[in-house]
Enzyme design. Structure first.
Site, PDB file in Angstrom:
ATOM      1  CG  HIS A 163      -0.169   9.023  -3.085  1.00 49.24           C
ATOM      2  ND1 HIS A 163       0.634   8.557  -3.745  1.00 49.24           N
ATOM      3  CD2 HIS A 163      -0.459   9.924  -4.685  1.00 49.24           C
ATOM      4  CE1 HIS A 163       1.086   9.483  -5.343  1.00 49.24           C
ATOM      5  NE2 HIS A 163       0.149   9.518  -5.337  1.00 49.24           N
ATOM      6  CG  HIS A 166      -5.924  11.653 -11.226  1.00 52.14           C
ATOM      7  ND1 HIS A 166      -4.414  11.908 -12.574  1.00 52.14           N
ATOM      8  CD2 HIS A 166      -5.747  12.425  -9.741  1.00 52.14           C
ATOM      9  CE1 HIS A 166      -4.213  11.462 -11.819  1.00 52.14           C
ATOM     10  NE2 HIS A 166      -4.111  11.453 -10.842  1.00 52.14           N
TER      11      HIS A 166
END
Ligand SMILES: O=C(O)[C@H](O)[C@@H](O)[C@@H](O)[C@H](O)CO
Ligand SMILES: [Mg+2]
Length: 382
Positions: free
Chosen positions: A185, A285
């Site tokens: 992340h 994504h």
């Protein structure tokens, strides 16, 4: 046919839907949004509206080039997300006009079904084992989770052991019956990424995502040299001009363009083709809504190198609305054995429940990601 109206709807949990209407009654839907900046993207969409009104929606390539190049300044999360949602709606309209699904406009399907994965655990990867157990009951066998909590540029053995211990527990509990990606992340700086990747090797994650921040992309080849774990990134890159540098320098095994951030279907199909030339996979994504997911799926079904698709059912962000709450044809999104079939209805294949969208837009939250700070008070990457 001419575009006559654009309407944006910010809706829970943190999405925005765009409706484009034409003088011949054909309507297209898109999902222009950057998580946490919905109002900014909304303003960007409306700044493009005077140009779009009166245009022929069928000239998708020309409208894309005019929106991208016409404003002199270009690229970046906001403008490319605005263009992405408009582009999705244009493809939706062209498919509806011709009576075919978007993947047929792009040359037809290369596969019969697409492998999906689900998020487990939240911002702080807790209860991951329980989450996996629950999703396995409905046939999901591929997962993604955050790899760490806040991680300092130079962090402790304890922090590393905590991150790796969680992964060890997963392998201990499920063996090779499941696969999982680990999302760093962007929380991890390069020195710690190297340490973590080395320590995670024995547990063979399917990939590690955003091993470092996109602005540190020069580390991808160096990290790839130090690990056998496939590296993935892309959600914070917004055009083929950003992805080309990453492909040229190497290091990423998987690109993860976001169909609502990287210029839409027109741009992401080009990115997928570029990746294929470098033998790099794509795994779009998509922690967002149904129109964004549909756009991803049309790319997946025409891209030989599409390997995995993210979808947001049950994701920790979906507070106040779930993936299919604004969709009438929920059955078309059914997953079986961890796969999804192509959306065969004309256009993107999403029958938007407009009444539900309008109702929900009346109290749309201004979702923001949390601002994390380290123990010493300095800002931490979330
Ligand atoms: O892989 C993922 O889904 C992403 O990292 C996701 O967690 C973020 O993009 C989040 O949506 C940002 O607000
Ligand atoms: Mg991610």
């Amino acid at each position: 046919m001419k575009i006559i109206k654009l309407t944006t709807y910010r809706v829970p949990p943190r999405w925005m839907l765009l409706k484009i209407e034409t003088d011949e009654g054909i309507v297209g839907w898109g999902e222009p949004v950057i998580e946490g900046r919905a109002r900014t993207v909304e303003a960007a969409v409306h700044e493009m509206t005077p140009f779009l009104i009166g245009q022929d929606p069928g000239r998708i390539n020309d409208l894309w080039q005019a929106m991208y190049r016409g404003g002199f300044y270009r690229g970046g999360a906001i403008l490319m997300s605005a263009i992405a949602g408009i582009d999705q709606a244009l493809w939706d309209m062209k498919g509806k006009l011709l009576g075919v699904p978007v993947y047929d406009l792009l040359g037809g399907r290369v596969r019969d079904k697409m492998k999906m994965y689900s998020w487990v655990g939240g911002d702080r990867p807790l209860d991951v084992i329980a989450g996996i157990r629950k999703l396995r009951e409905v046939g999901i066998d591929t997962f993604k989770m955050n790899g760490t909590e806040e991680m300092r540029m130079l962090d402790s053995a304890r922090a590393v052991d905590q991150a790796v211990g969680r992964i060890a527990e997963i392998r201990e509990a499920f063996g090779n019956d499941i696969e999982f990606g680990i999302d760093f992340h962007g929380r991890v700086a390069a020195p710690m990424a190297k340490v973590l990747l080395r320590a995670l090797e024995p547990y063979r994650p399917l990939f590690v995502e955003e091993p470092v921040l996109a602005e540190q992309a020069e580390y991808y080849p160096r990290l790839a040299e130090s690990t056998s774990i496939p590296l993935a990134a892309g959600e914070r890159m917004y055009s083929r001009f950003e992805f080309k540098r990453v492909l040229e320098q190497g290091g990423l095994a998987i690109l993860q363009p976001d169909l609502s951030h990287a210029g839409g279907i027109t741009e992401c199909v080009k990115i997928a083709a570029m990746a294929e030339a470098y033998d790099v996979a794509v795994a779009p994504h998509c922690p967002l809504g149904p129109v964004a997911l549909a756009a991803c799926l049309h790319l997946d079904f025409v891209s030989h190198n599409a390997v995995l698709q993210e979808q947001s059912m049950g994701i920790h962000y979906n507070q106040g609305a779930e993936l299919l709450d604004y969709v009438k044809n929920k059955d078309d999104f059914r997953m079986e054995g961890g796969y999804i079939a192509a959306l065969t209805k004309p256009g993107l294949g999403v029958e938007v429940d407009e009444e539900r969208v309008i109702e929900a837009s009346k109290n749309a939250p201004d979702w923001r990601n949390p601002l994390w700070r380290h123990e010493d008070g300095s800002v931490a990457e979330w």
